[in-house]
Design an enzyme around this catalytic site. Sequence first.
Site, PDB file in Angstrom:
ATOM      1  N   ASP A 116       0.816  -1.205   0.000  1.00  0.00           N
ATOM      2  CA  ASP A 116       0.000   0.000   0.000  1.00  0.00           C
ATOM      3  C   ASP A 116       0.858   1.267   0.000  1.00  0.00           C
ATOM      4  OD1 ASP A 116      -1.987  -1.866   0.288  1.00  0.00           O
ATOM      5  OD2 ASP A 116      -2.903  -0.957   2.059  1.00  0.00           O
ATOM      6  N   HIS A 267       3.721  -2.284   3.151  1.00  0.00           N
ATOM      7  CA  HIS A 267       3.714  -0.926   2.608  1.00  0.00           C
ATOM      8  C   HIS A 267       5.017  -0.658   1.850  1.00  0.00           C
ATOM      9  CE1 HIS A 267       0.602  -0.638   5.707  1.00  0.00           C
ATOM     10  NE2 HIS A 267       0.117   0.377   5.011  1.00  0.00           N
TER      11      HIS A 267
END
Length: 453
Positions: A116, A267
């Site tokens: 992400d 992430h």
Amino acid sequence: MNKMFLVLARTVGLILILALLWPEGMLDAVQPDRYLIDSQNRHVTSKTVVGGSGADVSTLKSAKPVAAKPVAATPVTVKPLAARPVPAKSAAAANKSAKPVQAKPVTAKTVYLTFDDGPSGLTGEVLDILNTYKIKGTFFVLGQQAERRPEIIGRIHEEGHAIGNHTYDHNYTELYHKFTAFWNQIKQTEEIIRLITGERPQLVRAPGGTAGKFDAAYFDLLEQGGYKVFDWNVDSGDSKRKGVPADEIVKMSTAPHQGNEAVVLLHDGAGHEETVKALPRIIKYYQKVGYRFDILTPEIKPVQFKVQIEPKKGQPGSVWIAEHVTVNAALFRQGNHLEVDMNGLAAIFRSGEYRMENGKLLVPLRSAVERLGGRVNWDASNRTAKVWLGGRSWTADPFMGTIQSGKSQARQVPEIGMTGHTTWIPLREVLQLSGHPLKAIVSKGNAYKIQTL
């Protein structure tokens, strides 16, 4: 006297016969084996418990592996394989010398590595690692970051990873105030990605996840609009605070989870250097315990958190829904897919992964070549693609619209061109240049089947 001696002799003989026939250890408490599935090492270990009938350990060598679910270890009773009880002493001895029985999964164990908040300056390193291990990931990108680094979005797409929509700017206050704001950011990011890759991302991940942020309307309207919302069931914890160390990220990323599918939240945004450092160890762990790696697709049943909040104020009206949401679903409707069989090498292109132009089927060059077992190298200085496929090599120039094979003169192919960072080319040319020219296109069910010579 003779009668007494005869009776005594018979009695002694009977005792000797019973001693020989009586199973060893029968006078001890008979204990069956129960088995524990070790979810970390993926093998079966034994544990003795009191009560019940035993299993014949002599048959365990040929028995099929015990099916296991990738969850924390829980006792699973093995059905006796024979009527005769197992002597406790013999079972213990057998277990010491026997090799671990490999647990066979009920279904294929799959891990989806999802990233992400990118793309960032770290995304290239993540892609390098994934390429090293020859696996694919799913990147939920921010529109704002995609605008800043379109070349990274192009690389993600070209290398066969999945791209999902993570809204434009990750602003919780705006996104979760009302649905229309969330929708507008999804559409804004979608258009940015479409201009770069030529494709619309159908996958959506809510910043921070849906828990405590989505009411039922968010889920319902996004589904009506054709989108697939994905949360996760394994949280790496790499965003719980600033500078989470790699060791902690690895530990959290490999924690037990329910079911055979692991959707791992990671992430690749700025400040996640430790995540990059942890990634190879996470990959090695899932490889070691028998998982296959894959990308998320709209066909996969999404992991979603339960709705935890009451309906929000300011819900969109029926007119707005009809004008924005209902018509949007048509963008993702499934059409015929394209199946290519080139000398035993098969490639499938879903609706949206190919297109028809001037009566010709066009496919993304890199995707087509790699799916058919070849490879493509992009020459940035000359802005050309060098292709190796079917034992032959050739060069495509999407800017000049030409193809050159060997020392022959470059020839014009008007349909060759660039959309964003993707080179599109007629499928017929790809097959012809590989030595397997197109013979026929057959429409069968919901598929176009390509036959080659």
